[in-house]
Design an enzyme around this catalytic site. Structure first.
Site, PDB file in Angstrom:
ATOM      1  N   GLY A 242       6.929 -11.843  44.762  1.00 46.49           N
ATOM      2  CA  GLY A 242       8.234 -11.178  44.757  1.00 46.49           C
ATOM      3  C   GLY A 242       8.740 -11.003  46.175  1.00 46.49           C
ATOM      4  CB  SER A 243      11.449  -8.901  47.494  1.00 45.15           C
ATOM      5  OG  SER A 243      10.983  -7.586  47.238  1.00 45.15           O
ATOM      6  N   GLY A 247       6.578  -6.340  48.245  1.00 44.12           N
ATOM      7  CA  GLY A 247       5.227  -6.759  48.627  1.00 44.12           C
ATOM      8  C   GLY A 247       4.586  -5.778  49.597  1.00 44.12           C
ATOM      9  CD  GLU A 264       4.422 -17.271  46.351  1.00 43.36           C
ATOM     10  OE1 GLU A 264       5.379 -17.346  47.145  1.00 43.36           O
ATOM     11  OE2 GLU A 264       4.476 -17.612  45.153  1.00 43.36           O
ATOM     12  CB  CYS A 298       9.022 -18.449  47.204  1.00 42.48           C
ATOM     13  SG  CYS A 298       7.664 -19.283  46.483  1.00 42.48           S
TER      14      CYS A 298
HETATM   15  C1  UN1 Z   1       7.545 -20.127  43.904  1.00 41.19           C
HETATM   16  O1  UN1 Z   1       8.700 -20.461  44.115  1.00 41.19           O
HETATM   17  O2  UN1 Z   1       7.221 -18.919  43.785  1.00 41.19           O
HETATM   18  O3  UN1 Z   1       5.807 -25.606  45.638  1.00 41.19           O
HETATM   19  C2  UN1 Z   1       6.445 -21.094  43.695  1.00 41.19           C
HETATM   20  C3  UN1 Z   1       6.631 -25.304  44.760  1.00 41.19           C
HETATM   21  C4  UN1 Z   1       6.109 -24.899  43.413  1.00 41.19           C
HETATM   22  C5  UN1 Z   1       5.780 -23.453  43.384  1.00 41.19           C
HETATM   23  C6  UN1 Z   1       6.839 -22.525  43.889  1.00 41.19           C
HETATM   24  N1  UN1 Z   1       4.935 -25.671  43.088  1.00 41.19           N
HETATM   25  O4  UN1 Z   1       7.837 -25.336  44.950  1.00 41.19           O
END
Ligand code: UN1
Length: 508
Positions: A242-243, A247, A264, A298
């Site tokens: 999350g953000s 986090g 993450e 992300c």
């Molecule tokens: C995410 O956006 O939280 O590498 C994970 C990637 C994907 C996972 C993204 N396998 O873009």
């Protein structure tokens, strides 16, 4: 709508579903109702009764109790169960992929890719179940043996985000399961139906083995479920996606009780394009990374550093390519970009663009909400003469900031000057530039690629990032180690008691 009903039916979902499960579904009496909304139309899909404090308590107590049995099953036997889970996922790849698309808004190819990522993760974990190795060391003392072994940890809390509603669960769940942990999943309240569907699949597999309480679910607000989980001493590990702001809170709550967290968090990913790069390749990679998933990964590309000798040409090609991005219902074929997740995401997109204008950025493409039902925006390119403050923030939308540079070292410095450190890439055909980007003086991110975009990582590598991205690692490589506790064992099989470091302590 008939499409929606078929997807729900295929996965055993009803118009109202329970949000708490230990293998058997619980009906929370004090929970609210969360309505899952189709971001393509703005219409409701189905709803979930959220877990209340009592349901949370029941789920965690069951997970903690089930751990005692699960941890004693040999890891390869647990692996066999994860293999069955992978096989069940293969059977429902199509409807589950469609549900991901329906509920989250990523295009179908990506929805299916997400289920494939779960399947890959199960396969990886099956192999891993026979490879939870610890090393043996040479003892300095005669007739002593020393080695490390790994034990199951306990209940793992999994707090996942809307953008990868099921794949990120599987990164954690497949590892936790083979490591002998039980788990409690709190998915995003924007994507509760995919979670209910996955829980149903887990239940089917576990019932075959007369097991329950291994894979558990609590859908509910952060204030009820999340807060309890991060402060719960029965949950030794919380894996949070999350953000950065949330986090930090999760990390502090876990640290205070000496619990572990895997974080993450936000990324602010960049690609550097050198003058010797294959520009066709770079263009395709930039498009997928910046526009794919409507910029809601992300790992999405946020900043593009172009060498001045190719900058104008690349910008022109990018603007042209953006003009031919097909935007619409992500379930329809031929569509490359679906909606943002909700109205809040549109507001964030619009707010960021207000700041772009205030801070002197030039919007050269896109920049507006699209006038149609649902939550659609135009993919946007902003040209900058310097890295303005808004380009240092992560906005979860398809906004690409383009900067120009003359010297690779300087570009790397600006690249690394943001607070986030998830994913990065250089496009070049020079071995020297590639190695420099990957060296100690190169990218400071958890992921660094050459001639590949920032998003779309395979599960085999450890996934995660540095700095405000949180430092966690999930999925492949040795990420499993965080889901177990390490024990160093020394065995004396002599009749003497020599002390280490030559210390003598002899009683007359
Ligand atoms: C995410 O956006 O939280 O590498 C994970 C990637 C994907 C996972 C993204 N396998 O873009």
């Amino acid at each position: 709508m008939s499409d929606t009903k078929a997807i729900l039916d295929d996965l055993g979902l009803r118009s109202t579903n329970s949000g708490a499960c230990t293998g058997a579904w619980i009906t929370p009496t004090g929970g609210g109702e969360v309505v899952s909304v189709n971001p393509t139309t703005g219409e409701p899909i189905a709803s979930v009764i959220e877990a209340d404090a009592e349901a949370y308590e029941q789920v965690v107590a069951t997970a903690a109790e089930s751990f005692f049995e699960w941890r004693m099953m040999p890891a390869p036997a647990r692996g066999e169960i994860v293999r069955e889970l992978g096989n069940e996922l293969r059977k429902v790849k199509e409807p589950l992929g469609r549900l991901v698309t329906l509920e989250m808004g990523k295009i179908l190819s990506e929805g299916l890719g997400e289920v494939q990522e779960m399947i890959d993760m199960c396969d990886f974990a099956v192999g891993l179940s026979r490879q939870l190795y610890g090393p043996t060391m040479m003892s300095e003392r005669p007739r002593h043996r020393m080695y490390e072994q790994w034990h199951p940890l306990g209940v793992v809390g999994i707090i996942s985000a809307f953008n990868f509603p099921v794949a990120v669960w599987s990164w954690n769940a497949a590892l936790a399961a083979v490591c002998g942990d039980t788990m409690v999943w709190k998915p995003s309240s924007s994507t509760p139906l995919t979670a209910v569907a996955v829980q149903n699949i887990c239940n089917t597999v576990m019932e075959r083995h007369g097991l329950h309480g291994i894979f558990n679910l609590t859908i509910g607000p952060g204030s009820v479920v999340g807060e309890r989980m991060i402060n719960d001493p029965r949950v030794p590990l919380v894996s949070f996606t999350g953000s950065t702001g949330m986090g930090r809170h999760v990390s502090e709550a876990c640290a205070k009780r000496f619990g572990r967290s895997i974080l993450e968090l936000g990324g602010n990913n960049a690609i550097l394009v050198e003058p010797d790069a294959n520009l066709d390749l770079a263009l395709r990679a930039i498009l997928f990374a910046a526009v794919g998933t409507a910029g809601q990964r992300c790992t999405s590309l946020r900043r593009l550093f172009l060498h001045s000798s190719i900058a104008d040409e690349m910008v022109a090609r990018l603007v042209k390519a953006y003009g031919s991005i097909t935007i619409g219902d992500p379930l329809s074929s031929g569509i490359l970009m679906g909606p943002l997740v909700n109205e809040g995401a549109i507001r964030d997109y619009e707010k960021a663009l207000v700041k772009v204008r205030e801070q002197g950025g030039e919007i050269i493409c896109g920049g507006k909400r699209i006038d149609r039902p649902g939550f659609f925006v135009e993919p946007t390119i902003v040209r900058l003469s310097e890295q303005i403050p808004i380009a240092c923030d992560e906005t979860f939308a398809p906004i690409l900031y383009v900067l120009t540079y003359d010297d690779l070292g300087e570009a790397i410095r600006v690249h690394n000057s943001v607070q986030q450190g998830l994913s990065s890439a250089v496009f070049t055909s020079s071995m020297y530039s590639a190695e420099r980007f990957l060296s100690h003086e190169g990218s400071d991110c958890g992921i660094a690629n050459v001639n590949i975009g920032t998003s779309g990582a395979e599960i085999g590598g450890a996934f995660g990032g540095e700095k405000e991205t949180g430092g966690g690692r999930e999925a492949g490589s040795d990420a499993w180690k965080t889901y177990m506790r390490r024990q160093t064992c020394t065995i004396n099989w002599s009749t003497a008691l020599p002390l280490a470091q030559g210390v003598s302590f002899d009683v007359e």
